[in-house]
Design an enzyme around this catalytic site. Structure first.
Site, short mmCIF file in Angstrom:
data_model
loop_
_atom_site.label_atom_id
_atom_site.label_comp_id
_atom_site.label_asym_id
_atom_site.label_seq_id
_atom_site.Cartn_x
_atom_site.Cartn_y
_atom_site.Cartn_z
N TRP A 100 72.80 7.33 19.71
CA TRP A 100 72.15 6.06 19.34
C TRP A 100 71.67 5.31 20.57
CZ3 TRP A 100 70.64 6.76 14.78
CH2 TRP A 100 71.46 7.35 13.82
N ASP A 167 74.51 -2.98 20.48
CA ASP A 167 74.44 -2.34 19.16
C ASP A 167 75.88 -2.19 18.68
OD1 ASP A 167 74.28 -0.66 16.98
OD2 ASP A 167 73.18 0.95 17.99
N LYS A 191 77.65 0.57 7.85
CA LYS A 191 78.87 1.15 8.42
C LYS A 191 80.08 0.27 8.06
CE LYS A 191 76.36 4.33 10.49
NZ LYS A 191 75.48 3.97 11.60
C1 LIG Z 1 74.16 4.45 12.27
C2 LIG Z 1 73.89 3.86 13.60
C3 LIG Z 1 72.57 3.50 13.98
C4 LIG Z 1 71.38 3.77 13.13
O1 LIG Z 1 71.30 2.88 12.11
P1 LIG Z 1 70.07 2.88 11.06
O2 LIG Z 1 70.38 1.68 10.26
O3 LIG Z 1 70.16 4.17 10.31
O4 LIG Z 1 68.80 2.77 11.83
C5 LIG Z 1 72.41 2.91 15.22
N1 LIG Z 1 73.46 2.69 16.04
C6 LIG Z 1 74.72 3.03 15.70
C7 LIG Z 1 75.83 2.75 16.65
C8 LIG Z 1 74.97 3.62 14.48
O5 LIG Z 1 76.22 3.96 14.14
#
Ligand SMILES: *Cc1c(COP(=O)(O)O)cnc(C)c1O
Length: 355
Positions: A100, A167, A191
């Site tokens: 990511w 993030d 998540k």
């Molecule tokens: C799942 C995830 C993403 C991607 O998220 P989307 O909503 O599918 O774009 C980005 N960063 C992390 C840390 C993730 O776990």
């Protein structure tokens, strides 16, 4: 009986939240209309949005500190480019801790110079780099607090005088941090907060307006801030379910409470991984994630019996990501301790039959 849901994302939500969400699809607020068929400008939906935003700030301890909460669309993946669009003037610093982070780097490069301050790619991202330096003239520093795929988590964040962007898709609301050290936090809901379809963005307003480029309205945080996250039709259902989950968390006792539960769950599983002769942990011990535990069988020929035992015990979503292999147990806020116990029981059962 409901399965033990270890899915990495979209992932487990509290049972009572699912119940309330399904009721709202039938009849929202006793208005004899579905949540899905009313105007997002109606008084009742505006209230949902306002509650969701203020709960998010409250749980993170960021009320009255110059932060705004937004519920946007396009996933965390859109934030990879939106952060750079709005903040990258000359140079940005990125920490590469996995897939990511790597994707965030790729997008940001479209907007300016980028320094990768450190990377753990040399060991397939099984650890968090430490002791790196962040150039003092960087517009911002970007990191990924929890690496969902590799099972690592940043325990101690570097100090940086400029803005810090993080993030937190897979560990927001899971542990206590001084969230005021961050200037922009983003997290896909699917998540640890709600269903897929919305992304929470927490942003300190004073970091905006410092780049010269023209930013299209939908990509501009200031647009969304000035319209209270209602510039265009928001994803009403994901925002509603996120609001219910945040309320659920607050009623339980907020982050201080859930952090203790999460620590207990992680200790239980990692303890088994370390003591069971048939399993190895994949991530470096000191960087292990409390949310996503990655592990593998020492003898891959045991995969079939282990998978079978898991299935019989109602354990679901344990397959590791294809770039890591093995297994991954995601233990988000809504996963009960007894589900982790069920997994540990199966691991012990496998060891018993193999002796
Ligand atoms: C799942 C995830 C993403 C991607 O998220 P989307 O909503 O599918 O774009 C980005 N960063 C992390 C840390 C993730 O776990």
């Amino acid at each position: 009986m409901k399965k033990h849901n270890f899915s990495a994302g979209p992932s487990i939500l509290p049972q009572e939240v699912l119940q309330k969400a399904s009721e709202a699809v039938g009849n929202f607020n006793n208005e004899n209309l579905s949540l899905l068929e009313i105007s997002h400008r109606s008084k009742s939906f505006v209230e949902v949005m306002e509650t969701a935003k203020s709960l998010a700030l409250e749980l993170l301890g960021l009320e009255n500190k110059g932060y705004k909460a937004l519920f946007l669309q396009g996933g965390a993946s859109t934030q990879f480019l939106m952060t750079a669009y709005n903040l990258l003037d000359k140079k940005a610093a990125y920490l590469n801790t996995g897939t990511w982070a790597d994707k965030a780097i790729k997008e940001a490069k479209l907007f300016g110079n980028l320094v990768e301050v450190a990377s753990s790619k040399d060991k397939n991202f099984n650890y968090i780099p430490k002791g790196y330096e962040i150039p003092s003239d960087a517009d911002y520093f970007h990191c990924t607090s929890n690496n969902t795929i590799f099972g690592t988590q940043i325990k101690s964040f570097p100090t940086f005088n400029g803005s810090t962007v993080c993030d937190m898709s897979s560990d927001i609301f899971s542990r206590q941090l001084d969230f005021s050290k961050f200037d922009l936090i983003y997290a896909g809901a699917q998540k640890n907060m709600g269903p897929a379809g919305t992304t929470l963005v927490i942003i300190k307003e004073d970091i905006l307006g410092k780049v010269d480029r023209v930013i299209p309205s939908m990509m501009n945080y200031q647009t969304h801030i000035s319209k209270e996250s209602m510039f265009n039709t928001p994803p009403v259902f994901p925002v509603y379910v996120s609001m219910l989950t945040l309320k659920w968390l607050k009623d339980l006792g907020g982050i201080p409470f859930i952090e203790k539960v999460n620590q207990k769950k992680a200790d239980l599983l990692y303890n088994e991984i370390d003591n069971n002769t048939l399993f190895n942990g994949i991530a470096a011990k000191e960087d292990r994630s409390l949310m996503n535990a990655t592990f593998a069988l020492t003898d891959t020929s045991l995969q079939e019996p282990f998978d079978m035992l898991c299935e019989e015990a109602g354990i679901s979503g344990l397959k590791g990501h294809r770039s890591v292999g093995g297994y991954r147990a995601s233990m988000y806020n809504a996963l009960p301790l007894y589900s982790v116990q069920a997994l540990v029981d199966v691991m012990q059962e496998l060891e018993r039959i193999k002796k």
